[in-house]
Design a protein around this motif. Structure first.
Motif, PDB file in Angstrom:
ATOM      1  N   UNK A  22      74.939 -58.225 -27.708  1.00 50.26           N
ATOM      2  CA  UNK A  22      76.054 -57.898 -27.583  1.00 50.26           C
ATOM      3  C   UNK A  22      76.807 -57.235 -26.339  1.00 50.26           C
ATOM      4  N   UNK A  23      76.513 -56.151 -26.896  1.00 48.25           N
ATOM      5  CA  UNK A  23      76.500 -55.067 -25.176  1.00 48.25           C
ATOM      6  C   UNK A  23      76.169 -55.523 -24.025  1.00 48.25           C
ATOM      7  N   UNK A  24      74.694 -56.509 -23.418  1.00 53.78           N
ATOM      8  CA  UNK A  24      74.758 -56.983 -22.325  1.00 53.78           C
ATOM      9  C   UNK A  24      75.204 -58.230 -22.191  1.00 53.78           C
ATOM     10  N   UNK A  25      75.783 -58.563 -23.013  1.00 57.39           N
ATOM     11  CA  UNK A  25      76.794 -60.057 -22.591  1.00 57.39           C
ATOM     12  C   UNK A  25      78.133 -59.771 -21.991  1.00 57.39           C
ATOM     13  N   UNK A  26      78.692 -58.701 -23.014  1.00 55.12           N
ATOM     14  CA  UNK A  26      79.273 -57.713 -23.001  1.00 55.12           C
ATOM     15  C   UNK A  26      79.541 -57.310 -21.384  1.00 55.12           C
TER      16      UNK A  26
END
Length: 235
Positions: A22-26
């Motif tokens: 989720x952090x990477x996508x954000x």
């Protein structure tokens, strides 16, 4: 691992290393909104198993991840001579950790949650630093290639020219005629693409440390020659 955006394939790239999808996508979405390409990895080992793109960029690195930590990856990359700036982004940071990371060469150390603009400013600054480093490296390589075209005698003349020695002084020290010095000097300046002595000095400042060391030794020798010539003149 995330794919690079095709529209910016030749532009700057941020390499994201975080085990949280989720952090990477954000972060990918945020970077894309300002035109910065990104490539994502879920672990430090994935980074080591991949050939990183040869364009200006930075590595956005988490500290605590399964397996190898971000700090360990920082050390390994440095040992490999990979100089891409690192921006740490972690939810587990503290002051001693940030000090350690910065001493080891990190460009910045951010803690989660972080403001979008703060993150983008840190990434942009790291990318600019990497672009400047790459440009300086390219100039240094070009100037070294020019230096390597010089003959041994032209290198000797170069050393005395950057020390401030006059043609008469160089001729005296090398045991050759002043006319011969002028010929070698002219050829050397052309090969080094130097417009003036000050320009030549700037070019030499980008040469490897061992060559610069020789130039400093020549500078001391040049001063000795000047002093000797002055004493002979007033004798």
């Amino acid at each position: 691992m995330g794919a690079a955006n095709s529209e910016t394939a030749n532009g700057p790239v941020a390499i994201l290393v975080d085990d949280n999808a989720e952090v990477r996508d954000s972060l990918e979405e945020l970077l894309s909104s300002v035109g910065i390409d990104s490539i994502s990895f879920s672990s430090a080992q994935e980074v080591l198993n991949t050939k990183l793109p040869g364009r200006p960029g930075c590595i956005v690195l988490d500290v605590r991840m399964p397996g190898m930590s971000g700090m360990d990856l920082q050390q390994i990359l440095a040992a490999k001579g990979i100089l891409t700036p690192i921006v740490f982004l972690t939810g587990h940071g503290d002051i001693p950790m940030s000090v350690e990371a910065m001493k080891a060469g990190a460009h910045d150390f951010l803690t989660k949650p972080v403001r979008d603009q703060t993150f983008l400013d840190a990434v942009s600054a790291a990318i600019e630093a990497d672009a400047a480093r790459r440009a300086a490296s390219a100039v240094a390589q070009k100037n070294l290639a020019l230096y390597e075209t010089l003959t041994p005698r032209e290198r000797e003349v170069l050393r005395f020219v950057v020390s401030g020695a006059m043609n008469k002084q160089i001729a005296f020290d090398l045991g050759i005629s002043e006319i011969t010095v002028k010929l070698h000097r002219s050829n050397m300046m052309k090969k080094m693409n130097a417009r003036s002595v000050s320009h030549l000095f700037n070019v030499c400042q980008s040469l490897p440390a061992d060559i610069q060391c020789q130039l400093k030794m020549a500078s001391a020798a040049g001063k000795a020659v000047a002093e000797s010539a002055a004493r002979a003149h007033f004798a």
